[in-house]
Write a protein that holds these residues in place. Structure first.
Motif, PDB file in Angstrom:
ATOM      1  N   ASP A 144      53.499  43.416  48.178  1.00 23.75           N
ATOM      2  CA  ASP A 144      54.431  42.967  49.066  1.00 23.75           C
ATOM      3  C   ASP A 144      54.279  43.945  50.320  1.00 23.75           C
ATOM      4  N   VAL A 145      54.335  43.497  51.434  1.00 20.06           N
ATOM      5  CA  VAL A 145      54.498  44.221  52.722  1.00 20.06           C
ATOM      6  C   VAL A 145      55.635  43.997  53.504  1.00 20.06           C
ATOM      7  N   GLU A 146      56.203  44.909  54.232  1.00 20.53           N
ATOM      8  CA  GLU A 146      57.376  44.740  55.070  1.00 20.53           C
ATOM      9  C   GLU A 146      57.190  45.539  56.283  1.00 20.53           C
ATOM     10  N   ARG A 147      57.503  44.923  57.405  1.00 17.99           N
ATOM     11  CA  ARG A 147      57.629  45.831  58.512  1.00 17.99           C
ATOM     12  C   ARG A 147      58.969  46.534  58.528  1.00 17.99           C
ATOM     13  N   LEU A 148      58.845  47.920  58.780  1.00 18.61           N
ATOM     14  CA  LEU A 148      60.340  48.669  58.749  1.00 18.61           C
ATOM     15  C   LEU A 148      61.121  48.240  59.941  1.00 18.61           C
ATOM     16  N   GLN A 149      61.806  47.130  59.643  1.00 19.71           N
ATOM     17  CA  GLN A 149      62.875  46.554  60.621  1.00 19.71           C
ATOM     18  C   GLN A 149      64.203  46.952  60.397  1.00 19.71           C
ATOM     19  N   THR A 150      64.976  47.735  61.445  1.00 19.36           N
ATOM     20  CA  THR A 150      66.216  48.330  61.187  1.00 19.36           C
ATOM     21  C   THR A 150      67.179  47.092  60.994  1.00 19.36           C
ATOM     22  N   ASP A 151      66.868  46.122  61.687  1.00 18.69           N
ATOM     23  CA  ASP A 151      68.007  45.132  61.634  1.00 18.69           C
ATOM     24  C   ASP A 151      68.159  44.418  60.572  1.00 18.69           C
ATOM     25  N   ARG A 152      67.197  44.414  59.590  1.00 22.17           N
ATOM     26  CA  ARG A 152      66.975  43.790  58.140  1.00 22.17           C
ATOM     27  C   ARG A 152      67.589  44.551  57.136  1.00 22.17           C
ATOM     28  N   ALA A 153      67.585  45.823  57.290  1.00 28.58           N
ATOM     29  CA  ALA A 153      68.057  46.890  56.305  1.00 28.58           C
ATOM     30  C   ALA A 153      69.553  46.837  56.533  1.00 28.58           C
ATOM     31  N   THR A 154      70.433  46.082  55.802  1.00 27.49           N
ATOM     32  CA  THR A 154      71.695  45.999  55.769  1.00 27.49           C
ATOM     33  C   THR A 154      72.261  46.288  54.437  1.00 27.49           C
ATOM     34  N   TRP A 155      73.594  46.785  54.375  1.00 23.41           N
ATOM     35  CA  TRP A 155      74.393  47.226  53.078  1.00 23.41           C
ATOM     36  C   TRP A 155      74.522  45.559  52.480  1.00 23.41           C
ATOM     37  N   ARG A 156      74.835  44.732  53.358  1.00 22.84           N
ATOM     38  CA  ARG A 156      74.946  43.228  52.713  1.00 22.84           C
ATOM     39  C   ARG A 156      73.886  42.515  51.974  1.00 22.84           C
ATOM     40  N   LEU A 157      72.815  42.884  52.350  1.00 19.33           N
ATOM     41  CA  LEU A 157      71.615  42.289  51.745  1.00 19.33           C
ATOM     42  C   LEU A 157      71.161  43.451  50.585  1.00 19.33           C
ATOM     43  N   ALA A 158      71.313  44.422  50.569  1.00 17.54           N
ATOM     44  CA  ALA A 158      71.175  45.700  49.553  1.00 17.54           C
ATOM     45  C   ALA A 158      72.201  45.071  48.271  1.00 17.54           C
ATOM     46  N   GLU A 159      73.395  44.663  48.690  1.00 18.80           N
ATOM     47  CA  GLU A 159      74.250  44.454  47.597  1.00 18.80           C
ATOM     48  C   GLU A 159      74.047  43.261  46.969  1.00 18.80           C
ATOM     49  N   TYR A 160      73.501  42.228  47.576  1.00 22.14           N
ATOM     50  CA  TYR A 160      72.824  40.906  47.118  1.00 22.14           C
ATOM     51  C   TYR A 160      71.685  41.256  46.301  1.00 22.14           C
ATOM     52  N   CYS A 161      70.758  42.370  46.512  1.00 31.56           N
ATOM     53  CA  CYS A 161      69.538  42.151  45.867  1.00 31.56           C
ATOM     54  C   CYS A 161      69.359  43.289  44.915  1.00 31.56           C
ATOM     55  N   PHE A 162      69.866  44.299  45.065  1.00 28.40           N
ATOM     56  CA  PHE A 162      69.741  45.818  44.212  1.00 28.40           C
ATOM     57  C   PHE A 162      70.534  45.823  43.175  1.00 28.40           C
ATOM     58  N   ALA A 163      70.070  46.478  42.091  1.00 26.01           N
ATOM     59  CA  ALA A 163      70.737  46.778  40.837  1.00 26.01           C
ATOM     60  C   ALA A 163      71.894  47.748  41.243  1.00 26.01           C
ATOM     61  N   ALA A 164      72.881  47.816  40.316  1.00 26.71           N
ATOM     62  CA  ALA A 164      73.877  49.189  40.497  1.00 26.71           C
ATOM     63  C   ALA A 164      73.382  50.686  40.784  1.00 26.71           C
ATOM     64  N   ASP A 165      72.668  50.882  39.860  1.00 22.48           N
ATOM     65  CA  ASP A 165      71.895  52.352  40.105  1.00 22.48           C
ATOM     66  C   ASP A 165      71.054  52.412  41.362  1.00 22.48           C
ATOM     67  N   GLU A 166      70.327  51.351  41.718  1.00 23.00           N
ATOM     68  CA  GLU A 166      69.631  51.335  43.052  1.00 23.00           C
ATOM     69  C   GLU A 166      70.822  51.523  44.213  1.00 23.00           C
ATOM     70  N   LEU A 167      71.763  50.809  44.184  1.00 26.57           N
ATOM     71  CA  LEU A 167      72.979  51.008  45.162  1.00 26.57           C
ATOM     72  C   LEU A 167      73.429  52.228  45.078  1.00 26.57           C
ATOM     73  N   ALA A 168      73.665  52.826  44.145  1.00 22.00           N
ATOM     74  CA  ALA A 168      74.553  54.157  44.125  1.00 22.00           C
ATOM     75  C   ALA A 168      73.321  55.182  44.534  1.00 22.00           C
ATOM     76  N   ALA A 169      71.783  55.105  44.435  1.00 20.84           N
ATOM     77  CA  ALA A 169      71.003  55.999  44.784  1.00 20.84           C
ATOM     78  C   ALA A 169      71.018  55.641  46.389  1.00 20.84           C
ATOM     79  N   LEU A 170      71.158  54.645  46.897  1.00 24.46           N
ATOM     80  CA  LEU A 170      71.133  54.182  48.318  1.00 24.46           C
ATOM     81  C   LEU A 170      71.946  55.000  48.966  1.00 24.46           C
ATOM     82  N   ARG A 171      73.381  55.045  48.087  1.00 23.60           N
ATOM     83  CA  ARG A 171      74.534  55.635  49.015  1.00 23.60           C
ATOM     84  C   ARG A 171      74.268  57.170  49.083  1.00 23.60           C
ATOM     85  N   ARG A 172      73.512  57.860  48.396  1.00 23.98           N
ATOM     86  CA  ARG A 172      73.097  59.318  48.379  1.00 23.98           C
ATOM     87  C   ARG A 172      72.416  59.717  49.661  1.00 23.98           C
TER      88      ARG A 172
END
Ligand SMILES: CC(C)(COP(=O)(O)OP(=O)(O)OC[C@H]1O[C@@H](n2cnc3c(N)ncnc32)[C@H](O)[C@@H]1OP(=O)(O)O)[C@@H](O)C(=O)NCCC(=O)NCCS
Length: 257
Positions: A118-146
């Protein structure tokens, strides 16, 4: 120990900057290579840039696979599994995978096991908490908060690309629940991985997180491969596939699980 366990398998990565491709010249040089289906699918894209990337991707796959197999590019026939993963009808065991994003296309081919990229462009407008909460597991979200705010985007896309690469290596797409497996990126250089419950043994699963170009992240997963494969990468300018060898920065790498 059987000799096969000592074989250092290889995975190849071919990167293409679609902006650098002269599409009319490429299509002219490859007249008759693409199937009517591939051409028709290209015509269904509304945005010219998506049509361009689709056609370049198809020619990248056909050109590199045909060289690998010593077969004419136009003779290759593809099928897809129930979740859309393409495979070669004549060699369903040859594992390859593609990914495209804004400004970059990549093809991965594994000598052994199953590959997902998988390749992604580092686009700031796509990296949102809303999307993270939709896609990531609980421990990934906890790590992202740190993570510090200035590391949020790169960390977000690190989880994102790794999750995509794993799903693509499995070939199951989004039918595998995104929170049923997770990555641990707390260590600076390693990738920790918890496989979905009941998934087949993932001790032979290997991950890399690469920064092939300043604006792009690339995650690679090879499953069902007893030894960590070695990586070879090229930056190619189609129709030339020889290209320049690329030494992508390895941001992180897993241990074998
Ligand atoms: C289709 C999917 C496999 C990848 O989609 P994507 O990340 O948007 O697109 P990419 O460019 O990385 O990959 C697309 C390619 O994957 C391949 N592909 C499609 N289905 C696949 C599957 N089930 N398994 C492996 N590869 C697949 C195809 O070759 C496709 O390219 P093509 O249509 O030009 O042939 C799937 O994971 C998806 O729909 N993702 C949506 C995004 C999302 O919610 N991601 C969550 C991340 S945490």
């Amino acid at each position: 120990m059987p000799e096969a366990q000592h074989v250092n398998h290889n995975v190849g990565l071919w990167f293409v900057d679609p902006e650098a491709v002269d599409l009319p010249a490429l299509l002219h040089a490859n007249g008759g290579v693409l199937s009517p289906d591939e051409l028709a699918r290209g015509d269904r894209f509304r945005a010219p840039v998506h049509r361009r990337d689709h056609l370049i991707t198809r020619l990248l796959v056909r050109t590199v696979l045909s060289q690998r197999l010593s077969l004419a590019a136009h003779t290759l026939r593809f099928g897809t599994n129930a979740h859309g993963r393409p495979y070669l009808l004549a060699q369903p065991d040859l594992s390859f995978n593609v990914s495209h994003t804004d400004g970059l296309i990549v093809l991965a081919i594994a000598q052994a096991g199953e590959v997902g990229v998988d390749v992604e462009r580092l686009q700031t407008d796509r990296a949102t908490w809303r999307l993270a909460e939709y896609c990531f597991a609980a421990d990934e979200l906890a790590a992202l908060r740190r993570v510090a705010p200035d590391r949020f985007d790169e960390t977000f896309f690190s989880y994102w690309t790794l999750k995509e690469a794993y799903l693509k290596a499995r070939g199951t797409g989004l039918s595998t629940a995104l929170d049923s497996f997770s990555f641990d990126l707390d260590d600076t250089h390693r990738i920790g991985f918890s496989a979905p419950a009941g998934a087949d043994r993932d001790h032979a699963t290997h991950f890399w997180l690469l920064r092939p170009f300043p604006m792009h992240l690339c995650a690679l997963c090879v499953r069902l491969c007893p030894q960590p494969p070695s990586l070879n990468a090229w930056n190619i300018a189609l129709p030339d596939t020889a290209g320049a060898a690329l030494n992508p920065a390895v941001l992180r790498q897993s241990i074998a699980y």
